[in-house]
Scaffold this active site. Structure first.
Site, PDB file in Angstrom:
ATOM      1  N   GLY A 132      25.612 178.101  29.043  1.00 46.80           N
ATOM      2  CA  GLY A 132      24.736 176.927  28.984  1.00 46.80           C
ATOM      3  C   GLY A 132      25.411 175.771  28.261  1.00 46.80           C
ATOM      4  N   HIS A 186      37.492 176.849 -15.600  1.00 49.60           N
ATOM      5  CA  HIS A 186      37.103 175.468 -15.301  1.00 49.60           C
ATOM      6  C   HIS A 186      38.095 174.763 -14.393  1.00 49.60           C
ATOM      7  CE1 HIS A 186      35.829 176.211 -19.581  1.00 49.60           C
ATOM      8  NE2 HIS A 186      37.103 176.542 -19.666  1.00 49.60           N
ATOM      9  N   TYR A 200      50.934 174.859  -0.799  1.00 41.88           N
ATOM     10  CA  TYR A 200      51.225 174.343   0.543  1.00 41.88           C
ATOM     11  C   TYR A 200      52.414 173.396   0.519  1.00 41.88           C
ATOM     12  CZ  TYR A 200      50.402 172.091   5.067  1.00 41.88           C
ATOM     13  OH  TYR A 200      50.532 171.595   6.347  1.00 41.88           O
TER      14      TYR A 200
END
Ligand code: UD1
Ligand code: CA
Length: 434
Positions: free
Chosen positions: A14, A334, A358
């Protein structure tokens, strides 16, 4: 456990107009998992194969299925002429198949494997040709209504758009899960018509077809109505997501996890948490994770998946964790980001510590290892790949680019400089100019 001779058809063709989205409806996600995958997960163990009917953006859905699901075959429905027409697309595959076919809609993600199992057992015991799952809901709007006769037997399903005033107020609805004795019902799909408000071939019309042909039809009503809820709009997606996470929280509470605020806490169903761990408000835990006993998490912590915390670990406010293993008695209290890391026991991670995992040039993720009893000073950046040895200490505000041996202090802070009376002298000079 798999039933003998049982196959599934999952409808996913659908267009999902009411979602107002470019993404196919069944690929919308709850806790980063696609609606279609929840449905597939619930049925996969019970069947030999699932046929997935694709149509709207067929290649996107098919590529997703091939990359992420096993034991499936995608079949194309084009154009999309309704749920009855969709099931017909499996006709050739099932030509000689003798057994049950479970039909499900790919937009109803809360159905459980155990419910499906009971449903099929009921169908078999009853020797029905068609069994439909139903439920009573508070707001039946949008669902097919279940019409029963004076003997309480199911006689037809009327779609919302085809209901009259009396039918509209019925609150037992079609859950969109069917068990079909395939050889007996398969002819229905050539004979149902599309004379209805939507000009579609309705799967629900097989009920009247079966009764006309003296075949046994049953309605199987489930108590937990949330399991049949479908997603047709973004509002439904929000509601169903909330229902899912509320179930997860209720389950964890009953298993002895302490959670103070059910409203603001989100925990994915793929997360395991041991008793006596405390989850404070505004915590979001996504993906697959394993959290031990007596941990304290939050407020305002974000766990993004593939995280394992041993016992007595503290994760405090504005801490983000992803793909990290943390051993017992370690504190990350924290404002830190810890990703792609292995952290030992009795480690203290100071406020504002970042694992720079990264490399934006190589596009690689790299690992940070912190051994037992190490102490990381506040505001440090650990540039991965890097290893901090046992009992080592990193001075506050350090950028660590090399491995640190055990017991060493590593510090990159520039030497302090004091300029005596600098401010006072500056101000006096300025006044002199005036
Ligand atoms: C459907 C049922 C309704 C039921 C409700 C339960 C019909 C006619 N109606 O209504 O009785 O109460 O689900 O959630 O079956 N699909 C296709 N091909 C098509 C049309 C739809 O594969 O041609 C797929 C959709 O991708 C979706 C599922 O079938 O996953 C259901 O379609 P949808 O349009 O959402 O039906 P509802 O109006 O929700
Ligand atoms: Ca639907």
């Amino acid at each position: 456990m798999s039933f003998k001779n049982t196959k599934a058809i999952i409808l996913a063709a659908g267009c999902g107009k009411r979602m107002k989205s470019e993404l196919p409806k069944v690929l919308h996600k709850i806790f980063d998992v696609e609606l279609l995958k929840y449905v597939y997960n619930a049925v996969n163990n019970l069947v030999d194969i699932s046929y997935i009917i694709v149509g709207h953006q067929a290649s996107v859905v098919e590529d997703y299925c091939k990359a992420n699901l096993n034991n499936i075959k995608c079949l194309l429905q084009f154009p999309q002429k309704g749920t009855g027409d969709a099931v017909k697309k499996a006709y050739n595959e099932l030509k000689d198949f003798e057994g049950n076919v479970i039909v499900l809609y790919g937009d109803a993600p809360l159905i459980q494997e155990s419910t499906l199992k009971e449903f099929v057992e009921y169908h078999n015991q009853n020797q029905s040709i068609v069994t439909v799952m139903t439920a009573k809901v508070d707001n039946p709007k949008g669902y097919g209504r279940i019409i029963r006769d004076d003997n309480n037997s199911l006689i037809k399903i009327v779609e919302e758009k085809d209901t009259n005033e009396q039918e509209k107020i019925i609150n037992e609805v079609n859950g969109g899960v069917y068990c079909l004795d395939w050889q007996k019902i398969k002819y229905a799909f050539n004979e149902i018509d599309c004379n209805n408000a939507q000009n579609e071939y309705y799967l629900t019309d097989i009920i009247t077809w079966a009764l006309k042909n003296s075949l046994k039809v049953s309605g199987y009503k489930i108590e937990d109505e949330t399991q049949i809820l479908g997603v047709n709009s973004k509002k439904d997606l929000a509601n169903v997501s909330k229902i899912l996470k509320d179930k997860v929280i209720d389950n964890l509470l009953s298993e002895g996890v302490t959670i103070y605020d059910k409203n603001t806490t989100w925990i994915s169903p793929f997360t395991q948490i041991e008793p006596d761990t405390i989850i404070l408000p505004n915590v979001y835990i996504n993906g697959k994770n394993k959290i031990g006993r007596n941990c304290k998490i939050g407020p305002f912590s974000h766990i993004r998946g593939n995280v394992e915390l041993e016992d007595n670990v503290k994760i405090g406010n504005f801490v983000e964790l992803k793909n990290a293993k943390v051993k017992s008695n370690t504190n990350i209290c924290h404002l830190s980001y810890i990703g792609d890391s292995e952290i030992g026991k009795d480690v203290n991670i100071g406020a504002g510590t970042i694992t720079a995992n990264y490399n934006s040039i190589t596009k690689e993720k790299n690992k940070t290892i912190i051994k037992n009893k190490a102490s990381i000073g506040s505001n440090s950046v650990l540039v991965a790949p890097v290893c901090i040895g046992e009992n080592a200490m990193i001075g506050a505000n350090t950028t660590v680019t090399k491995d640190v041996e055990q017991n060493n202090l590593y510090i990159t802070r520039t030497k302090e400089k004091v300029i005596k009376d600098y401010v006072k002298v500056k101000k006096e000079n300025m006044e002199g100019i005036k």
